[in-house]
Design a protein around this motif. Structure first.
Motif, PDB file in Angstrom:
ATOM      1  N   ASP A 130      -9.755 -32.932  32.347  1.00 44.28           N
ATOM      2  CA  ASP A 130      -9.766 -32.338  33.564  1.00 44.28           C
ATOM      3  C   ASP A 130     -11.319 -32.005  33.806  1.00 44.28           C
ATOM      4  O   ASP A 130     -11.671 -30.827  33.057  1.00 44.28           O
ATOM      5  CB  ASP A 130      -8.829 -31.468  34.165  1.00 44.28           C
ATOM      6  N   GLU A 186      -8.288 -34.642  19.836  1.00 46.29           N
ATOM      7  CA  GLU A 186      -7.024 -34.308  19.916  1.00 46.29           C
ATOM      8  C   GLU A 186      -6.879 -32.753  19.917  1.00 46.29           C
ATOM      9  O   GLU A 186      -5.892 -32.218  20.169  1.00 46.29           O
ATOM     10  CB  GLU A 186      -6.233 -34.899  18.883  1.00 46.29           C
ATOM     11  N   LYS A 187      -7.911 -32.048  19.345  1.00 47.45           N
ATOM     12  CA  LYS A 187      -7.837 -30.478  18.964  1.00 47.45           C
ATOM     13  C   LYS A 187      -9.170 -29.841  19.994  1.00 47.45           C
ATOM     14  O   LYS A 187      -9.280 -28.676  19.669  1.00 47.45           O
ATOM     15  CB  LYS A 187      -8.105 -30.201  17.681  1.00 47.45           C
ATOM     16  N   ARG A 239     -10.920 -27.927  22.957  1.00 49.23           N
ATOM     17  CA  ARG A 239     -10.676 -27.077  24.014  1.00 49.23           C
ATOM     18  C   ARG A 239     -11.716 -27.169  25.082  1.00 49.23           C
ATOM     19  O   ARG A 239     -12.865 -27.362  24.558  1.00 49.23           O
ATOM     20  CB  ARG A 239     -10.593 -25.809  23.210  1.00 49.23           C
ATOM     21  N   THR A 240     -11.370 -27.007  26.280  1.00 54.51           N
ATOM     22  CA  THR A 240     -12.356 -26.569  27.283  1.00 54.51           C
ATOM     23  C   THR A 240     -11.925 -25.481  27.974  1.00 54.51           C
ATOM     24  O   THR A 240     -11.045 -25.045  27.923  1.00 54.51           O
ATOM     25  CB  THR A 240     -12.398 -27.869  28.211  1.00 54.51           C
ATOM     26  N   TRP A 271     -10.484 -20.061  27.731  1.00 52.05           N
ATOM     27  CA  TRP A 271     -10.017 -21.199  27.519  1.00 52.05           C
ATOM     28  C   TRP A 271      -9.025 -21.896  28.364  1.00 52.05           C
ATOM     29  O   TRP A 271      -8.248 -21.119  28.774  1.00 52.05           O
ATOM     30  CB  TRP A 271      -9.668 -21.644  25.986  1.00 52.05           C
ATOM     31  N   ASN A 272      -9.125 -23.133  28.742  1.00 53.06           N
ATOM     32  CA  ASN A 272      -7.987 -23.605  29.697  1.00 53.06           C
ATOM     33  C   ASN A 272      -6.824 -24.159  29.012  1.00 53.06           C
ATOM     34  O   ASN A 272      -6.628 -24.058  27.724  1.00 53.06           O
ATOM     35  CB  ASN A 272      -8.554 -25.097  30.229  1.00 53.06           C
ATOM     36  N   PRO A 273      -5.699 -24.059  29.517  1.00 49.27           N
ATOM     37  CA  PRO A 273      -4.234 -24.136  28.917  1.00 49.27           C
ATOM     38  C   PRO A 273      -4.479 -25.614  28.357  1.00 49.27           C
ATOM     39  O   PRO A 273      -3.667 -25.847  27.084  1.00 49.27           O
ATOM     40  CB  PRO A 273      -3.440 -24.543  30.394  1.00 49.27           C
ATOM     41  N   SER A 274      -5.180 -26.372  28.732  1.00 54.07           N
ATOM     42  CA  SER A 274      -5.270 -27.983  28.037  1.00 54.07           C
ATOM     43  C   SER A 274      -6.385 -28.604  28.699  1.00 54.07           C
ATOM     44  O   SER A 274      -7.158 -28.351  29.582  1.00 54.07           O
ATOM     45  CB  SER A 274      -4.209 -28.697  28.186  1.00 54.07           C
ATOM     46  N   PRO A 275      -7.192 -29.741  27.927  1.00 55.78           N
ATOM     47  CA  PRO A 275      -8.291 -30.235  28.249  1.00 55.78           C
ATOM     48  C   PRO A 275      -8.091 -30.933  29.719  1.00 55.78           C
ATOM     49  O   PRO A 275      -9.036 -31.287  30.650  1.00 55.78           O
ATOM     50  CB  PRO A 275      -8.675 -31.191  27.243  1.00 55.78           C
ATOM     51  N   SER A 276      -6.689 -31.141  29.941  1.00 58.55           N
ATOM     52  CA  SER A 276      -6.482 -32.106  31.318  1.00 58.55           C
ATOM     53  C   SER A 276      -6.117 -31.013  32.330  1.00 58.55           C
ATOM     54  O   SER A 276      -5.756 -31.683  33.351  1.00 58.55           O
ATOM     55  CB  SER A 276      -5.041 -32.813  30.837  1.00 58.55           C
ATOM     56  N   GLN A 277      -6.557 -29.826  32.085  1.00 57.16           N
ATOM     57  CA  GLN A 277      -6.072 -29.010  33.207  1.00 57.16           C
ATOM     58  C   GLN A 277      -7.232 -27.913  33.503  1.00 57.16           C
ATOM     59  O   GLN A 277      -7.461 -26.978  32.450  1.00 57.16           O
ATOM     60  CB  GLN A 277      -4.935 -28.051  33.082  1.00 57.16           C
TER      61      GLN A 277
END
Length: 215
Positions: A5, A56-57, A59-60, A77-83
């Protein structure tokens, strides 16, 4: 499949890989260069030779820096790179942290915020989504640079391209998967006799040039 994201506390461990659009203020690093920042100083890193990104590891998130030497920036940090979370305030810049295999079994953390580095990730994101399987990571190289002009100021973003997808290198593995002994091992068998020299082969393709690189 890898997802990112782009979003139209605590950082990683050093040494750190950094992109410098304008060169460092101390003159050690020239403009439009990657470099390694470690406890013993800065050294230029030739990213045209290739590096493996541990997507795979990755962070954004958002980074806030006071611009004071010796004071680490703050990260959310975001919950995941896709969010991607909403920007906390105008003082925060988009950024990321990703461990990189830089050759010779060495690793560095590319942890950086700001337009130039973030645009590099955005431009690469579509290709990253083509990850063929889990634990297959992109071997990328610096292919070009991209000037970016704004109403106030400008910058230069690195342009990375994927050479090929490779199995996770040992230096990016953990525990037993990295070859760290967890129990006594038997004595090594005698070394085999050297194999005969292979016959001459045709010149390698551009992608094959990177086959013998050790990460």
């Amino acid at each position: 499949m890898f997802a990112l994201d782009t979003g139209n506390n605590g950082g990683g461990n050093g040494p750190f890989l950094q992109w410098s659009a304008r060169g460092t203020q101390d003159g050690v690093i020239n403009p439009k260069s990657f470099y390694i920042r470690a406890s013993d100083g800065k050294t230029v890193y030739d990213a045209t030779k290739g590096m493996v990104l541990d997507i795979e590891k990755m962070r954004t998130g958002w980074q806030k820096s006071e611009g004071v030497a010796g004071v680490a920036p703050e990260w959310k940090w975001n919950p995941s790179p896709s969010q991607m979370m909403a920007q906390p305030s105008e003082d925060w810049k988009k950024g990321f942290s990703i461990v990189v295999a830089i050759g010779g079994g060495d690793v560095a953390t590319w942890e950086q915020a700001g337009t130039a580095a973030w645009q590099c990730l955005v431009d690469l994101s579509a290709a990253l989504q083509q990850q063929p399987a889990a634990n297959m990571l992109p071997l990328v190289r610096l292919a070009d640079v991209k000037p970016m002009q704004f109403k106030r100021g400008s910058t230069i973003s690195p342009v990375l391209e994927i050479i090929k997808w490779v199995p996770r290198p040992d230096c990016l593995k953990e525990g037993a998967a990295a070859g760290i002994a967890t129990a006594p091992v038997a004595a090594a068998a005698p070394a085999p006799k050297p194999a005969p020299k292979p016959a001459p082969v045709a010149a390698p393709t551009p992608a094959a040039v990177y086959d013998d690189m050790e990460f």
